[in-house]
Design an enzyme around this catalytic site. Sequence first.
Site, PDB file in Angstrom:
ATOM      1  N   ARG A 127       6.629   1.710  16.719  1.00  0.00           N
ATOM      2  CA  ARG A 127       7.572   2.211  15.709  1.00  0.00           C
ATOM      3  C   ARG A 127       7.779   3.710  15.843  1.00  0.00           C
ATOM      4  O   ARG A 127       8.894   4.203  15.801  1.00  0.00           O
ATOM      5  CB  ARG A 127       7.044   1.853  14.321  1.00  0.00           C
ATOM      6  CG  ARG A 127       7.811   2.492  13.174  1.00  0.00           C
ATOM      7  CD  ARG A 127       7.432   1.825  11.859  1.00  0.00           C
ATOM      8  NE  ARG A 127       7.866   0.438  11.871  1.00  0.00           N
ATOM      9  CZ  ARG A 127       7.291  -0.531  11.177  1.00  0.00           C
ATOM     10  NH1 ARG A 127       6.240  -0.271  10.422  1.00  0.00           N
ATOM     11  NH2 ARG A 127       7.755  -1.765  11.239  1.00  0.00           N
ATOM     12  N   TYR A 128       6.680   4.447  15.947  1.00  0.00           N
ATOM     13  CA  TYR A 128       6.750   5.895  16.107  1.00  0.00           C
ATOM     14  C   TYR A 128       6.874   6.232  17.588  1.00  0.00           C
ATOM     15  O   TYR A 128       6.342   5.521  18.440  1.00  0.00           O
ATOM     16  CB  TYR A 128       5.489   6.552  15.531  1.00  0.00           C
ATOM     17  CG  TYR A 128       5.209   6.208  14.091  1.00  0.00           C
ATOM     18  CD1 TYR A 128       5.826   6.898  13.048  1.00  0.00           C
ATOM     19  CD2 TYR A 128       4.316   5.189  13.765  1.00  0.00           C
ATOM     20  CE1 TYR A 128       5.557   6.594  11.729  1.00  0.00           C
ATOM     21  CE2 TYR A 128       4.042   4.872  12.448  1.00  0.00           C
ATOM     22  CZ  TYR A 128       4.665   5.572  11.433  1.00  0.00           C
ATOM     23  OH  TYR A 128       4.407   5.262  10.128  1.00  0.00           O
ATOM     24  N   ARG A 131       3.275   6.870  19.105  1.00  0.00           N
ATOM     25  CA  ARG A 131       2.168   6.037  18.662  1.00  0.00           C
ATOM     26  C   ARG A 131       2.537   4.560  18.707  1.00  0.00           C
ATOM     27  O   ARG A 131       3.699   4.209  18.496  1.00  0.00           O
ATOM     28  CB  ARG A 131       1.770   6.374  17.222  1.00  0.00           C
ATOM     29  CG  ARG A 131       0.985   7.655  17.066  1.00  0.00           C
ATOM     30  CD  ARG A 131       1.232   8.275  15.712  1.00  0.00           C
ATOM     31  NE  ARG A 131       2.570   8.869  15.653  1.00  0.00           N
ATOM     32  CZ  ARG A 131       3.169   9.251  14.530  1.00  0.00           C
ATOM     33  NH1 ARG A 131       2.581   9.071  13.372  1.00  0.00           N
ATOM     34  NH2 ARG A 131       4.366   9.793  14.568  1.00  0.00           N
ATOM     35  N   CYS A 140     -10.380 -11.805  11.039  1.00  0.00           N
ATOM     36  CA  CYS A 140     -11.140 -10.777  10.320  1.00  0.00           C
ATOM     37  C   CYS A 140     -12.454 -11.385   9.817  1.00  0.00           C
ATOM     38  O   CYS A 140     -12.546 -12.599   9.615  1.00  0.00           O
ATOM     39  CB  CYS A 140     -10.366 -10.261   9.109  1.00  0.00           C
ATOM     40  SG  CYS A 140      -8.769  -9.523   9.485  1.00  0.00           S
ATOM     41  N   CYS A 144      -8.486 -10.259   2.977  1.00  0.00           N
ATOM     42  CA  CYS A 144      -8.058  -9.582   1.753  1.00  0.00           C
ATOM     43  C   CYS A 144      -6.804 -10.258   1.212  1.00  0.00           C
ATOM     44  O   CYS A 144      -5.900 -10.614   1.978  1.00  0.00           O
ATOM     45  CB  CYS A 144      -7.751  -8.113   2.035  1.00  0.00           C
ATOM     46  SG  CYS A 144      -9.073  -7.197   2.840  1.00  0.00           S
ATOM     47  N   CYS A 147      -3.325  -8.421   2.213  1.00  0.00           N
ATOM     48  CA  CYS A 147      -3.144  -8.081   3.623  1.00  0.00           C
ATOM     49  C   CYS A 147      -1.662  -7.952   3.991  1.00  0.00           C
ATOM     50  O   CYS A 147      -0.873  -8.887   3.814  1.00  0.00           O
ATOM     51  CB  CYS A 147      -3.796  -9.139   4.502  1.00  0.00           C
ATOM     52  SG  CYS A 147      -3.634  -8.806   6.275  1.00  0.00           S
ATOM     53  N   ARG A 149      -0.483  -7.909   6.900  1.00  0.00           N
ATOM     54  CA  ARG A 149      -0.198  -8.786   8.033  1.00  0.00           C
ATOM     55  C   ARG A 149      -0.525 -10.240   7.709  1.00  0.00           C
ATOM     56  O   ARG A 149      -0.968 -10.997   8.567  1.00  0.00           O
ATOM     57  CB  ARG A 149      -0.983  -8.295   9.252  1.00  0.00           C
ATOM     58  CG  ARG A 149      -0.064  -7.859  10.377  1.00  0.00           C
ATOM     59  CD  ARG A 149      -0.716  -6.903  11.357  1.00  0.00           C
ATOM     60  NE  ARG A 149      -0.209  -5.567  11.108  1.00  0.00           N
ATOM     61  CZ  ARG A 149      -0.978  -4.511  10.911  1.00  0.00           C
ATOM     62  NH1 ARG A 149      -2.278  -4.621  10.944  1.00  0.00           N
ATOM     63  NH2 ARG A 149      -0.427  -3.352  10.677  1.00  0.00           N
ATOM     64  N   ASP A 325       1.533  -2.698  -0.318  1.00  0.00           N
ATOM     65  CA  ASP A 325       2.736  -3.291   0.253  1.00  0.00           C
ATOM     66  C   ASP A 325       3.157  -4.542  -0.525  1.00  0.00           C
ATOM     67  O   ASP A 325       2.368  -5.130  -1.266  1.00  0.00           O
ATOM     68  CB  ASP A 325       2.496  -3.670   1.717  1.00  0.00           C
ATOM     69  CG  ASP A 325       2.262  -2.461   2.598  1.00  0.00           C
ATOM     70  OD1 ASP A 325       2.865  -1.407   2.330  1.00  0.00           O
ATOM     71  OD2 ASP A 325       1.466  -2.573   3.554  1.00  0.00           O
ATOM     72  N   ASP A 362       4.022   3.002   2.968  1.00  0.00           N
ATOM     73  CA  ASP A 362       4.478   2.484   4.260  1.00  0.00           C
ATOM     74  C   ASP A 362       5.772   1.745   3.952  1.00  0.00           C
ATOM     75  O   ASP A 362       5.762   0.640   3.400  1.00  0.00           O
ATOM     76  CB  ASP A 362       3.428   1.554   4.867  1.00  0.00           C
ATOM     77  CG  ASP A 362       3.515   1.506   6.381  1.00  0.00           C
ATOM     78  OD1 ASP A 362       4.536   1.961   6.927  1.00  0.00           O
ATOM     79  OD2 ASP A 362       2.569   1.017   7.020  1.00  0.00           O
ATOM     80  N   LYS A 369       5.231   5.539   7.502  1.00  0.00           N
ATOM     81  CA  LYS A 369       4.519   6.119   6.364  1.00  0.00           C
ATOM     82  C   LYS A 369       5.214   7.389   5.879  1.00  0.00           C
ATOM     83  O   LYS A 369       5.484   8.287   6.663  1.00  0.00           O
ATOM     84  CB  LYS A 369       3.075   6.405   6.751  1.00  0.00           C
ATOM     85  CG  LYS A 369       2.320   5.175   7.228  1.00  0.00           C
ATOM     86  CD  LYS A 369       0.973   5.530   7.803  1.00  0.00           C
ATOM     87  CE  LYS A 369       0.361   4.335   8.503  1.00  0.00           C
ATOM     88  NZ  LYS A 369       1.106   3.935   9.726  1.00  0.00           N
TER      89      LYS A 369
END
Length: 436
Positions: A127-128, A131, A140, A144, A147, A149, A325, A362, A369
């Site tokens: 995206r950047y 980066r 994981c 969570c 999440c 994702r 998010d 974000d 961000k």
Amino acid sequence: MIQFKQAAVPFWSGISAWRDVSEEQFGDWLWQERNAITNADELAAVLRGIASDEMISDLRAGLLHAPMAMRLTPYLVALIDWSTPESDPLRRQFLPLRSEMVDPHPLLKFDSLDEHADMKVPGLVHRYRDRALFLATDHCPVYCRFCTRSYSVGVDTEVLVKDRHSPTRDRWRKVFDHVRSDSTINDIVVSGGDCFRLKPAQIKEIGEELISIPHVRRIRFATKGLAIQPMKITSATDWTDALTNVCDLGRKRQVEVCLHTHFNHPNEITGYTVEAARLLFGRGITVRNQAVLLRGVNDDARVLSSLVKQLSDLHIHPYYVYACDLVHGIEDMRLSVRSACLLEKMVRGITAGFNTPAFVVDTPGGGGKRVVHSYDLYDADLGLAVYSAPSVKPGQFFVYPDPLSSLSPARREEWRNAKRADEMVRSVVERARAGS
């Protein structure tokens, strides 16, 4: 410096299933793995006599409406205050109750950050300009509720079939080839999923491969493991040695390699955390924390300030506090932009600037961000903040919505009308564009 005294009674002994588990057993990451809880039946058995039937029924119903499956370490379960589970900040992060769920915001998308649009090869989000995010795995050690994702991470649930990013060499090779071919990329976040789910040999392989690319100058391994299974840092010596060796190799090659982790509440910090953090610091490994701002978890300046100061004392640098998010099933956990700005104001100044986290959004749609108070326009009445990202996607505007609960009843009703919702979004973007 944080000092944890050895408790006369271990904190996990309040759960009858683990009352006779020794400190040596409980501190063994393999014991934690073998006893991980992956469904409501297992949790009900562990909490027999502690959690009410109503609580377990509420949880079962919640899981049917959640995009994330259940996976909990005994360590995490034992840290929850089961005398008041409804308000416990750890329970709220990992165990969904149907009774607390509210209707999602009309702007909800499963891939709210539109990562697929910036995915150059499967599992590499670029995206950047300089980066890229490498989704090395889709598993994981715990899952969570909130999440970002949820479209990919973990097993399929009742509400979502996942777009998997399994840790295969063939997929990784395509990622490495793309990074090698694009000299603009000098910073790689290795995430997923969670790097705790990578084997020591895989940490070594990824680290050495990325370090060998001349234009890569920074590598960040991301894991929540330090917060939910810190004993792996101290008892899985091969995993920690692999990370240490990659960091040491990077230092020799002038490549910064560090660990990013994820604490949201001071209750997640224990003696096991202190021991793991000291080991990492002693090995010269830089550790940074990325928290998520969550209602009923850390939406209190005193709680956030305590978290920031305790992490700082452990040499875990508070890096980001994210606005939550848009994720299915967790609308009750989000806060307004106004609340996030106020919390940032309260936290700033409590400690040194380099240990003060940036509060960020974000942005939905892939703007990246943005500092939470850097909006081009914020209409608190409509519950919409508009952000631009000139260095990421010039000329575009990105809209982050407040939770409907923060709005007036009349506005909430308007949001339920799809045509009116489109009009409100269009109007704030046009106003932001006119003022830019």
